[in-house]
Design an enzyme around this catalytic site. Structure first.
Site, mmCIF file in Angstrom:
data_model
loop_
_atom_site.group_PDB
_atom_site.id
_atom_site.type_symbol
_atom_site.label_atom_id
_atom_site.label_comp_id
_atom_site.label_asym_id
_atom_site.label_seq_id
_atom_site.Cartn_x
_atom_site.Cartn_y
_atom_site.Cartn_z
ATOM 1 N N TRP A 1 0.838 -1.204 0.000
ATOM 2 C CA TRP A 1 0.000 0.000 0.000
ATOM 3 C C TRP A 1 0.872 1.254 0.000
ATOM 4 O O TRP A 1 0.535 2.270 -0.604
ATOM 5 C CB TRP A 1 -0.908 -0.019 1.242
ATOM 6 C CG TRP A 1 -1.715 1.239 1.425
ATOM 7 C CD1 TRP A 1 -2.929 1.509 0.889
ATOM 8 C CD2 TRP A 1 -1.356 2.393 2.204
ATOM 9 N NE1 TRP A 1 -3.356 2.757 1.282
ATOM 10 C CE2 TRP A 1 -2.405 3.318 2.086
ATOM 11 C CE3 TRP A 1 -0.256 2.730 2.986
ATOM 12 C CZ2 TRP A 1 -2.398 4.550 2.730
ATOM 13 C CZ3 TRP A 1 -0.245 3.964 3.626
ATOM 14 C CH2 TRP A 1 -1.308 4.856 3.475
ATOM 15 N N HIS A 2 2.039 1.157 0.678
ATOM 16 C CA HIS A 2 2.901 2.337 0.780
ATOM 17 C C HIS A 2 3.510 2.732 -0.556
ATOM 18 O O HIS A 2 3.780 3.901 -0.793
ATOM 19 C CB HIS A 2 4.014 2.107 1.806
ATOM 20 C CG HIS A 2 3.549 2.320 3.202
ATOM 21 N ND1 HIS A 2 2.897 1.349 3.915
ATOM 22 C CD2 HIS A 2 3.607 3.407 4.009
ATOM 23 C CE1 HIS A 2 2.588 1.816 5.109
ATOM 24 N NE2 HIS A 2 2.999 3.074 5.191
ATOM 25 N N GLY A 3 3.759 1.778 -1.403
ATOM 26 C CA GLY A 3 4.359 2.154 -2.680
ATOM 27 C C GLY A 3 4.509 0.954 -3.588
ATOM 28 O O GLY A 3 4.575 -0.189 -3.124
ATOM 29 N N PHE B 1 2.594 8.380 -1.427
ATOM 30 C CA PHE B 1 1.841 7.141 -1.269
ATOM 31 C C PHE B 1 0.375 7.363 -1.599
ATOM 32 O O PHE B 1 -0.474 6.594 -1.336
ATOM 33 C CB PHE B 1 1.996 6.586 0.152
ATOM 34 C CG PHE B 1 3.450 6.450 0.566
ATOM 35 C CD1 PHE B 1 4.396 5.992 -0.345
ATOM 36 C CD2 PHE B 1 3.874 6.806 1.825
ATOM 37 C CE1 PHE B 1 5.728 5.887 0.005
ATOM 38 C CE2 PHE B 1 5.208 6.698 2.195
ATOM 39 C CZ PHE B 1 6.128 6.238 1.282
#
Lengths: 371, 484
Positions: free
Chosen positions: B323-325, B484
């Site tokens: 989800w962060h990247g 993000f």
């Protein structure tokens, strides 16, 4: 009942007004004291962190601008240094005007390359050359004095020599110029403090003529008046420095202050530069000190061949020794050396410059007084 | 529009004044318009994307409530829309690159080598955050909660500018409760809001932005840094990301408070966590609670046995990392934390059975070692998070343990104003910390007196603002979580 209620409301409002009014008046000294305490605290914090110290140039009648004497500067814009300008406004240790016996003095004039705020004072080429000369000498003490000031052109270097450097009775004067920058001599009326400087032109007989119109006009302008009026704050308050820098950032984002500045081609300006070199040479001869030219390359491999040729011709015409550092720097670049931060020399650049200059001084016998 | 920009400094007071001066019935529409203005000041076209996603989720919410018997299909459609948008904008290039790499590794066995193109996609700001808010909204309605009936209210929940770009990830029930009770600006809210904004600004510009050069020097010149350089760069990144993200959250929460809204807190001194579970209860709280409620628990949580629980934890953290990247090092970071949580849970159950270990963890040395071990594990995780690739992360981790002379990052640290800013902030953080206040009542009383003085408050606010501006480096850095 309605009357009583109205009365009590009226009384309450009167009490409220009275209280509010007395509360406000008692607040004024408290507020003033609080502001003073907060300001003092901020000054202390900014002093410890070395912030708000970037405004070190002040208007100067003789040269246009000069560093504020005694100003402490922490430089972070490119490289890093913590330094104090001496009482004469030089980025140097305190120097007495009376020359001590058995001392050979070298005055180095130039712009930010000489001033060297990007490196600590003991890593600047002036200091390195002084160390090298002293290490090699037993009977003479050498002092290499730094008269460099940011954004100076050749005209200002000449004026700084006349108004300040000669007071220190130098035995050798080195005019260090970036060949692509120093001969920028055109007047510009809208460039703020940096451009509010005397300009030079040639009269019909090719004599050098000084013109203070731009400088005088700026000093009388609201910007000039404000800068002069705020001189104490600019010299002493870091809080002011922070506010001023923030405002400058905002303004700079909206307008390019040099957008109207157009340089004339180098060849057209060179006759004035040539006359200025002659003027410095004459002045040195008159004062009995030696004189040399130092051509500093800009960042990256340099190709100012035309400019270097003109400088070399001027040097030959007047018999002035001239050290062109471009070949040495280009050779180092070819070997992959990193000599610059972005647009100014780093410690390795200063080291190389000091090596080459020390060698040149010895080879040309320039470390002995004029016979 | 960045929270630490001049445009926000002008935008926010105008919005705030207009909000409090306008009649109550106009306030929601006004905030909605301001929120879209805020979002579209970055890229106008993506305002339409936000609008389209908002309208779709609003309709799906109403449909979920109306057609309870077909709620599963509607929820799946909703998940497809939100995750589809998120995957398209965020992961298309990542998937194409992974596919291309996979094909290259199969090169000897494949007769064709397709050259997969790279899609020219600009990641919409905040999409990861509002996609998660929409999913939460649909899942809660699926679970029986009531939908938002007003499109303006729903639009405001989705676009509310103080939390629009990087959270905190809101829960719609809390937000709607506050929206239904639009209050007047209290003196306390005014001061708390201003304090939060100034605190956040200082964290961002004075601390995080001044730590950034140390971090980038350490992480970009991996081959030339020494042992101490590697340690300083890693610790600097741990604090840079904390100050950056919590600074953003503080400004967002402060701004919301000045508009009469209370946003959830996202951080609670994460680096004093005693184990990894504790860390995730203190770090990015709104995300970890979202992952718990809408991923870990639906996967079965801890209800289906020990190994299933570990598997659920791993899946949750791997997806949390992704989800962060869209990069493998984020997945590796998530996986590392997942493994760490599994080990931590196993150790806790072992320690619970051993009297010696239980006694040890009650001693000061035991507590300190728990903090130290947790912080070290978190640091290793941050290396995976910050490095350009998994390979370069391992290179930096190796640098921590091979003795070599340090110069680059150490030199930068000694020149940086953060050397003064950090102790200054630490003193302030100690003064406002509740448990510290309780230990030193005299200091607590002094602090209370100091900030109760009307005459002192405003000069202190002005001073804090000037201090933040003073420490602000010439090169402003964007908020890390914006990517993000």
């Amino acid at each position: 009942m309605p009357t009583v209620a109205a009365d009590s409301r009226h009384q309450a409002s009167q009490v409220k007004t009275k209280t509010r009014s007395s509360w406000r008046w008692s607040l004024v000294p408290e507020l003033a004291l609080a502001c003073a305490l907060v300001l003092a605290g901020l000054e202390l914090i900014f002093f410890a962190a070395g912030l708000g110290e970037q405004e070190y140039l002040q208007p100067d009648r003789a040269t246009g601008t000069a560093p504020t004497p005694g100003k402490h500067v922490t430089w972070r814009q490119e490289g890093f240094s913590r330094t104090s300008f001496n009482s004469a406004g030089m980025r140097d240790i305190e120097r007495r005007t009376t020359k001590p016996p058995k001392t050979f003095r070298v005055a180095v004039l130039g712009d930010s390359y000489v001033e060297s705020l990007q490196v600590e004072p003991d890593r600047s080429f002036c200091q390195l050359v002084e160390n090298r000369l002293n290490a090699a000498s037993t009977d003479t003490h050498f002092e290499v004095m730094n008269f460099g000031v940011s954004a100076y052109n050749l005209g200002q270097m000449y004026l700084r020599l006349k108004s300040l450097a000669l007071n220190f009775k130098p035995d050798l004067v080195i005019l260090a110029m970036r060949i692509d920058q120093a001969p920028q001599l055109d007047p510009y009326a809208h460039g703020g403090l940096i451009f509010a400087r005397p300009t030079f032109s040639l009269d019909a007989k090719k004599n050098l003529k000084q013109d203070n119109t731009v400088q005088d006009a700026w000093l009388k302008s609201p910007d000039g008046q404000r800068t002069q009026g705020l001189s104490w704050l600019r010299a002493n308050s870091r809080v002011w420095g922070v506010i001023s820098l923030s405002v400058q950032h905002l303004v700079r984002n909206n307008q390019n202050e040099l957008c109207g500045y157009r340089e004339r081609p180098f060849d057209q300006q060179w006759p004035i530069a040539h006359a200025l070199i002659k003027a410095v040479n004459d002045l040195c001869n008159q004062e009995g000190c030696r004189f040399m030219l130092l051509a500093l390359p800009g960042p990256g491999p340099d190709h100012n061949d035309r400019q270097l040729k003109l400088l070399s011709n001027s040097a030959i015409t007047f018999g002035i020794p001239c050290l062109n550092l471009t070949p040495a720097f280009n050779q180092a670049f070819a070997k992959g050396a990193n000599l610059y931060f972005t647009s100014h020399m780093n410690e390795s650049g200063h080291q190389l410059l000091a090596d080459e200059l020390s060698k040149f001084l010895k080879q040309n016998d320039l470390t002995k007084p004029q016979p | 529009m960045l929270f630490n920009s001049l445009s926000y400094l002008l935008f926010f007071p105008v919005v705030m004044a207009a909000y409090w001066l306008s009649p109550k019935r106009w306030r929601r529409a006004l905030l909605l318009a301001a929120s879209y203005f805020f979002y579209m000041s970055w890229l106008k076209a993506y305002g339409l994307l936000l609008l389209a996603l908002t309208a779709t989720n609003y309709l799906l919410g109403l449909l979920l409530d109306r057609f309870r018997d077909r709620r599963k299909a509607i929820l799946l459609a909703g998940l497809a829309v939100n995750l589809g948008a998120l995957c398209f904008y965020k992961y298309t290039n990542f998937l194409l690159a992974a596919l291309s790499d996979g094909m290259k590794s199969l090169g000897p066995w494949l007769s064709i080598q397709p050259d997969l193109p790279t899609a020219n996609i600009i990641l919409p700001l905040g999409i990861s955050f509002f996609a998660f808010e929409f999913i939460h909204y649909l899942m809660d309605i699926y679970r029986g909660h009531k939908p938002i009936r007003s499109l303006v209210d729903f639009g405001l929940f989705a676009a509310f500018f103080p939390s629009q770009i990087a959270g905190p990830i809101k829960r719609y029930q809390d937000f709607m409760h506050q929206l239904g009770d639009l209050r007047t600006l209290s003196r306390e809210s005014l001061h708390t809001g201003l304090t939060l904004i100034l605190q956040g600004l200082f964290k961002k510009v004075a601390l995080s932005d001044n730590l950034a050069p140390l971090v980038s020097t350490g992480f970009q010149h991996t081959a030339s840094i020494g042992t101490l350089d590697a340690w300083i760069a890693t610790v600097a990144f741990a604090f840079q990301i904390y100050f950056d993200f919590s600074g953003y959250t503080d400004i967002g929460r402060g701004s919301a408070l000045l508009l009469g809204f209370s946003l959830p807190d996202n951080f609670n001194l994460p680096y004093i966590a005693s184990n990894l579970s504790d860390f995730w209860k203190r770090w990015h709280i709104s995300l970890s609670s979202w992952l718990r409620d809408y991923l870990y628990i639906p996967l079965g949580g801890g209800r289906q046995g020990r190994w299933r629980k570990h598997a659920n934890l791993l899946i949750t953290m791997l997806l949390g990392g992704l989800w962060h990247g869209a990069a493998w090092h984020y997945v590796a970071w998530g996986g590392f934390h997942g493994l760490g949580l599994v080990v931590s849970h196993e150790y806790e159950s072992l320690a619970g059975r051993s009297k010696t270990l239980t006694a040890f963890h009650k001693t000061a040395v035991g507590k300190a070692s728990s903090l130290a071990v947790t912080f070290t594990v978190v640091l290793v995780g941050w290396v995976l998070f910050r490095a350009e690739s998994v390979g370069s992360a391992f290179e930096i981790i190796t640098r921590h343990f091979i003795l070599s002379p340090s110069d680059a990052v150490v030199g930068l640290l000694l020149e940086s104003p953060v050397i003064v800013a950090l102790p200054l902030y630490s003193i302030y953080a100690l003064l406002v910390n509740e448990s510290f206040k309780q230990k030193l009542p005299a200091l607590h009383a002094f602090y209370g007196w100091l900030f109760e003085q009307t005459s002192l408050r405003w000069p202190i606010y002005a001073g804090a603002f000037l201090a933040a501006i003073g420490f602000c480096p010439t090169k402003a850095e964007p908020f890390i979580y914006f990517q993000f």
